[in-house]
Design an enzyme around this catalytic site. Structure first.
Site, PDB file in Angstrom:
ATOM      1  CG  HIS A 201      -2.042  -1.004   1.123  1.00 26.72           C
ATOM      2  ND1 HIS A 201      -3.333  -0.663   0.807  1.00 26.72           N
ATOM      3  CD2 HIS A 201      -2.046  -2.351   1.257  1.00 26.72           C
ATOM      4  CE1 HIS A 201      -4.089  -1.744   0.772  1.00 26.72           C
ATOM      5  NE2 HIS A 201      -3.328  -2.791   1.043  1.00 26.72           N
TER       6      HIS A 201
ATOM      7  CG  ASP B 212       0.331   9.231   0.973  1.00 30.65           C
ATOM      8  OD1 ASP B 212       0.171   8.059   1.334  1.00 30.65           O
ATOM      9  OD2 ASP B 212      -0.287  10.199   1.448  1.00 30.65           O
TER      10      ASP B 212
END
Ligand code: GDG
Length: 465
Positions: free
Chosen positions: A153, A357
């Site tokens: 992720h 991110d």
């Protein structure tokens, strides 16, 4: 799906109905397909036993406990003080402590030993995130032949980042033990391919799959999404401006992030302060609402970012506040999800400025929550995975305070037509590439692995290298 789906993630949705896009999507997939969800229980005990069954809604859940030492070594230390900063390009924040890798690897090995007897050859195992990077290697040691997928992720570490990992030698084997490695972006895929390109024993096949020693595996990008329709609908339930008691002239800029150093909150506050400093008297007043619930508070680096934000917010409010106007509203607590959606909708600007991110779901939630007739403007860091899909946002460099302050000014005064045009493109992407689509495309690719591997093995036997 011929076999069962077995999902492994650090936590399972054991506390009532699941919330949050990813958990809901996995929950719904398991409800539709049947299967099993395995994760830690969230409890620490003195001597952990075997996997425990807990009730799942239409599927099975099994949890395992950690000892206190395991929670420290596996979760706080190796996962969150080594792998997390490493993958977020913050090697300076890596805190190596003696023995933490052994504990992390030990938890993965113990879990593999508990899972291996449950896995049938035609099951699909889907492992989530950096807590379980060595899990497939341990499952293979236990003789598991089933198809095992992984979804990372967070950003994939560069070869340079990996230089700071004492266990870097094992890293390529951990990854290659999976059959499918799912990453958030094309950029992440390039980074992963770059790693193997530099290794002896690695080769890329014509169909894009990779070989590393005796392992064949595939690396693809699957950009994660949200349930855009549901989020859009829930944003209309409440009046965000009323929740905040905003005066009619006051504009709102919103940031929503776990309080994590990767989210670039210090520079975001500095950029907003710079905007306030340079604001002309005839420009409308804007307040920054920053919601930043606590996370991993036991880790030193997280305590430091909290102190930094308290300092900047206190200082800037001291300088710029007026009777009846507080320019930085900082909430260090979680806000209920339905209120969050309405607050996004009330904001003229969504400020999403991470320094690194994997994807960033807040960017997608902000867009989904907007009123298409009078939408707000998304300001998005070039270092969020979401920037690869969301080119119609105002893309900024989260290290450049002056540029971000300028983008805030530009967003606050953007003409309606431009806001609508940008929002139209962004909204289309958020709705089309939603989380259900993400789950389906990942699982379809995972399911197709055995056939593709067999076809390739046949080709290689016909035309040996
Ligand atoms: C990791 C990767 C990747 C935040 N504050 C509150 C709240 N939130 C919710 C947001 C959003 C979620 O938390 C945060 O998701 P992000 O994607 O922004 O970030 P991470 O937590 O770091 O997630 C990331 C993601 O995994 C999925 O693959 O996108 O890159 O780092 O949904 O809305 N929710 C509520 N109250 C809050 O105060 N209810």
């Amino acid at each position: 799906m011929s076999g069962r789906l077995i999902v492994v993630s650090n936590r399972v949705p054991s506390d009532g109905p699941p919330s949050g896009g990813l958990v809901v999507a996995l929950h719904e997939t398991l409800q539709a397909e049947g299967g099993l969800w395995i994760g830690t229980s969230g409890e620490t005990v003195e001597s952990p036993g075997p996997l425990r069954d807990i009730d799942g809604d239409g599927y099975k859940m099994k949890v395992f406990d950690l000892t206190n030492d395991e929670y420290e070594g596996y979760y706080l230390s190796y996962a969150n003080s080594v792998l997390w900063p490493l993958c977020h390009r913050r090697s300076d924040l890596i805190s190596l402590s003696a023995g933490s890798f052994d504990v992390y690897d030990g938890v993965n090995k113990r879990l593999a030993e508990m899972i291996a007897p449950l896995v049938e050859p035609d099951d699909l195992v889907w492992v989530h995130d950096y807590h379980f990077m060595p899990l497939a290697a341990h499952l293979r040691e236990q003789g598991v032949k089933a198809t095992i997928g992984y979804f990372h992720h967070i950003p994939f570490p560069t070869t340079h980042d990996l230089g700071a990992l004492p266990e870097r030698k094992h890293f390529p084997d951990w990854i290659a033990a999976f059959d499918l490695v799912g990453l958030q972006t094309q950029n992440d895929v390039s980074t992963a391919l770059e790693l193997y390109r530099g290794l002896n024993g690695a080769e890329m096949a014509h169909d894009g799959s990779l070989y590393y020693h005796d392992r064949r595996f595939e690396v693809h990008s699957f950009p994660i999404g949200i349930d855009g329709h549901a989020f859009h609908a829930s944003a209309k339930d409440q009046d965000g401006r009323a929740l905040l008691n905003l005066s009619p002239q006051e504009q709102l800029v919103i940031g929503v992030d776990r309080l994590d150093y990767s989210k670039g909150l210090g520079n975001r506050f500095r950029a907003f302060a710079r905007y306030l400093e340079t604001r002309k008297d005839d420009e409308p007043k804007a307040a920054l609402l920053q919601i930043a619930p606590p996370t991993r508070e036991e880790v030193q680096a997280y305590q430091e970012v909290r102190e930094e934000l308290e300092l900047i917010a206190g200082r800037e409010n001291g300088i710029h506040s007026e009777l009846g106007w507080t320019p930085i509203r900082y909430i260090h607590r979680a806000i209920p999800r339905d209120q969050l959606a309405s607050l996004y909708r009330a904001a003229t600007v969504g400020l999403v400025t991470p320094v690194a991110d994997g994807m960033n779901l807040v960017a997608k939630e902000y867009v989904a929550a907007q009123d298409a007739e009078d939408p707000g403007v998304l300001i998005l860091s070039a270092f969020a995975g979401a920037a690869e899909q969301m080119e119609a946002a105002l893309i900024v460099n989260p290290y450049d305070i002056e540029e971000m302050a300028g983008a805030i000014r530009q967003a606050l005064s953007m003409p309606l037509k431009e806001r609508q045009d940008r929002h139209k493109w962004l909204f289309k992407g958020v709705i089309e590439d939603d989380v259900a689509n993400w789950t389906q495309s990942y699982l379809k690719t995972l399911q197709g692995i055995p056939a593709r591997a067999a076809a390739q093995a046949e080709r290689m036997s016909l035309y040996p290298a």
